[in-house]
Design a protein around this motif. Sequence first.
Motif, PDB file in Angstrom:
ATOM      1  N   GLY A   1       0.806  -1.210   0.000  1.00  0.00           N
ATOM      2  CA  GLY A   1       0.000   0.000   0.000  1.00  0.00           C
ATOM      3  C   GLY A   1       0.837   1.256   0.000  1.00  0.00           C
ATOM      4  N   GLY A   2       0.154   2.367  -0.259  1.00  0.00           N
ATOM      5  CA  GLY A   2       0.804   3.664  -0.235  1.00  0.00           C
ATOM      6  C   GLY A   2       0.988   4.300  -1.593  1.00  0.00           C
ATOM      7  N   VAL A   3       0.928   3.499  -2.653  1.00  0.00           N
ATOM      8  CA  VAL A   3       1.115   4.009  -4.013  1.00  0.00           C
ATOM      9  C   VAL A   3      -0.109   3.638  -4.847  1.00  0.00           C
ATOM     10  N   ASP A   4      -0.671   4.612  -5.525  1.00  0.00           N
ATOM     11  CA  ASP A   4      -1.819   4.351  -6.386  1.00  0.00           C
ATOM     12  C   ASP A   4      -1.399   3.581  -7.625  1.00  0.00           C
ATOM     13  N   GLU A   5      -2.282   2.743  -8.120  1.00  0.00           N
ATOM     14  CA  GLU A   5      -1.997   2.016  -9.351  1.00  0.00           C
ATOM     15  C   GLU A   5      -1.760   3.003 -10.491  1.00  0.00           C
ATOM     16  N   GLY A   6      -0.722   2.762 -11.276  1.00  0.00           N
ATOM     17  CA  GLY A   6      -0.387   3.631 -12.394  1.00  0.00           C
ATOM     18  C   GLY A   6       0.525   4.799 -12.035  1.00  0.00           C
ATOM     19  N   ALA A   7       0.858   4.948 -10.751  1.00  0.00           N
ATOM     20  CA  ALA A   7       1.748   6.039 -10.328  1.00  0.00           C
ATOM     21  C   ALA A   7       3.141   5.820 -10.902  1.00  0.00           C
ATOM     22  N   ARG A   8       3.813   6.917 -11.232  1.00  0.00           N
ATOM     23  CA  ARG A   8       5.186   6.830 -11.726  1.00  0.00           C
ATOM     24  C   ARG A   8       6.134   6.943 -10.546  1.00  0.00           C
ATOM     25  N   VAL A   9       6.964   5.920 -10.389  1.00  0.00           N
ATOM     26  CA  VAL A   9       7.884   5.819  -9.259  1.00  0.00           C
ATOM     27  C   VAL A   9       9.312   5.999  -9.757  1.00  0.00           C
ATOM     28  N   VAL A  10      10.094   6.819  -9.058  1.00  0.00           N
ATOM     29  CA  VAL A  10      11.515   6.980  -9.383  1.00  0.00           C
ATOM     30  C   VAL A  10      12.238   5.719  -8.911  1.00  0.00           C
ATOM     31  N   VAL A  11      13.004   5.087  -9.813  1.00  0.00           N
ATOM     32  CA  VAL A  11      13.689   3.847  -9.448  1.00  0.00           C
ATOM     33  C   VAL A  11      15.209   3.960  -9.488  1.00  0.00           C
ATOM     34  N   LEU A  12      15.742   5.050 -10.007  1.00  0.00           N
ATOM     35  CA  LEU A  12      17.190   5.245 -10.047  1.00  0.00           C
ATOM     36  C   LEU A  12      17.550   6.608  -9.468  1.00  0.00           C
ATOM     37  N   GLY A  13      18.597   6.646  -8.652  1.00  0.00           N
ATOM     38  CA  GLY A  13      19.099   7.913  -8.121  1.00  0.00           C
ATOM     39  C   GLY A  13      18.279   8.508  -7.003  1.00  0.00           C
ATOM     40  N   VAL A  14      17.461   7.708  -6.321  1.00  0.00           N
ATOM     41  CA  VAL A  14      16.575   8.266  -5.304  1.00  0.00           C
ATOM     42  C   VAL A  14      17.331   8.882  -4.124  1.00  0.00           C
ATOM     43  N   GLN A  15      18.511   8.382  -3.806  1.00  0.00           N
ATOM     44  CA  GLN A  15      19.265   8.914  -2.669  1.00  0.00           C
ATOM     45  C   GLN A  15      19.817  10.314  -2.944  1.00  0.00           C
ATOM     46  N   LYS A  16      19.833  10.721  -4.213  1.00  0.00           N
ATOM     47  CA  LYS A  16      20.366  12.035  -4.571  1.00  0.00           C
ATOM     48  C   LYS A  16      19.273  13.056  -4.844  1.00  0.00           C
ATOM     49  N   LEU A  17      18.022  12.663  -4.729  1.00  0.00           N
ATOM     50  CA  LEU A  17      16.908  13.575  -5.009  1.00  0.00           C
ATOM     51  C   LEU A  17      16.532  14.383  -3.785  1.00  0.00           C
ATOM     52  N   ASP A  18      15.915  15.514  -4.067  1.00  0.00           N
ATOM     53  CA  ASP A  18      15.353  16.380  -3.057  1.00  0.00           C
ATOM     54  C   ASP A  18      13.925  16.678  -3.509  1.00  0.00           C
ATOM     55  N   PRO A  19      12.944  16.704  -2.600  1.00  0.00           N
ATOM     56  CA  PRO A  19      11.565  16.952  -3.021  1.00  0.00           C
ATOM     57  C   PRO A  19      11.347  18.237  -3.814  1.00  0.00           C
ATOM     58  N   ALA A  20      12.268  19.187  -3.756  1.00  0.00           N
ATOM     59  CA  ALA A  20      12.119  20.429  -4.514  1.00  0.00           C
ATOM     60  C   ALA A  20      12.572  20.284  -5.965  1.00  0.00           C
ATOM     61  N   GLN A  21      13.205  19.168  -6.305  1.00  0.00           N
ATOM     62  CA  GLN A  21      13.729  18.983  -7.652  1.00  0.00           C
ATOM     63  C   GLN A  21      12.656  18.510  -8.628  1.00  0.00           C
ATOM     64  N   LYS A  22      12.957  18.713  -9.908  1.00  0.00           N
ATOM     65  CA  LYS A  22      12.141  18.162 -10.981  1.00  0.00           C
ATOM     66  C   LYS A  22      12.967  17.108 -11.694  1.00  0.00           C
ATOM     67  N   VAL A  23      12.288  16.116 -12.265  1.00  0.00           N
ATOM     68  CA  VAL A  23      12.962  15.051 -12.991  1.00  0.00           C
ATOM     69  C   VAL A  23      12.361  14.930 -14.386  1.00  0.00           C
ATOM     70  N   ARG A  24      13.113  14.280 -15.257  1.00  0.00           N
ATOM     71  CA  ARG A  24      12.633  13.991 -16.598  1.00  0.00           C
ATOM     72  C   ARG A  24      12.251  12.520 -16.630  1.00  0.00           C
ATOM     73  N   VAL A  25      11.038  12.227 -17.053  1.00  0.00           N
ATOM     74  CA  VAL A  25      10.557  10.856 -17.099  1.00  0.00           C
ATOM     75  C   VAL A  25      11.095  10.175 -18.350  1.00  0.00           C
ATOM     76  N   VAL A  26      11.692   9.006 -18.162  1.00  0.00           N
ATOM     77  CA  VAL A  26      12.218   8.208 -19.262  1.00  0.00           C
ATOM     78  C   VAL A  26      11.436   6.902 -19.261  1.00  0.00           C
ATOM     79  N   SER A  27      10.868   6.554 -20.407  1.00  0.00           N
ATOM     80  CA  SER A  27      10.035   5.345 -20.439  1.00  0.00           C
ATOM     81  C   SER A  27      10.845   4.068 -20.475  1.00  0.00           C
ATOM     82  N   SER A  28      12.067   4.112 -21.034  1.00  0.00           N
ATOM     83  CA  SER A  28      12.915   2.926 -21.021  1.00  0.00           C
ATOM     84  C   SER A  28      14.371   3.352 -21.087  1.00  0.00           C
ATOM     85  N   LEU A  29      15.214   2.531 -20.544  1.00  0.00           N
ATOM     86  CA  LEU A  29      16.654   2.796 -20.554  1.00  0.00           C
ATOM     87  C   LEU A  29      17.351   1.717 -21.353  1.00  0.00           C
ATOM     88  N   SER A  30      18.415   2.099 -22.043  1.00  0.00           N
ATOM     89  CA  SER A  30      19.237   1.098 -22.707  1.00  0.00           C
ATOM     90  C   SER A  30      20.675   1.405 -22.394  1.00  0.00           C
TER      91      SER A  30
END
Length: 76
Positions: free
Chosen positions: A46-75
């Motif tokens: 629980g805690g996350v709505d279905e379909g929510a976009r979750v940051v999976v890389l670099g979370v330890q370096k983020l700050d809630p005031a920052q903005k990120v660019r969503v990438v649909s896939s990485l290669s």
Amino acid sequence: MARLPLSALFSGRRRSPLYIVDDKGEVALKPIAVKSYETNNVVITGGVDEGARVVVLGVQKLDPAQKVRVVSSLSF
């Protein structure tokens, strides 16, 4: 219930938060309920709505005031 990569967890506590991304690229920490840990994943109940976009890389370096660019896939 959802399975996410361990790299998505901001910390290793039972109520570990995840960074969720909105449509503007703004991130917010959201507490989750952890059911179990696997080799490379975490199972949450629980805690996350279905379909929510979750940051999976670099979370330890983020700050809630920052903005990120969503990438649909990485290669690599």
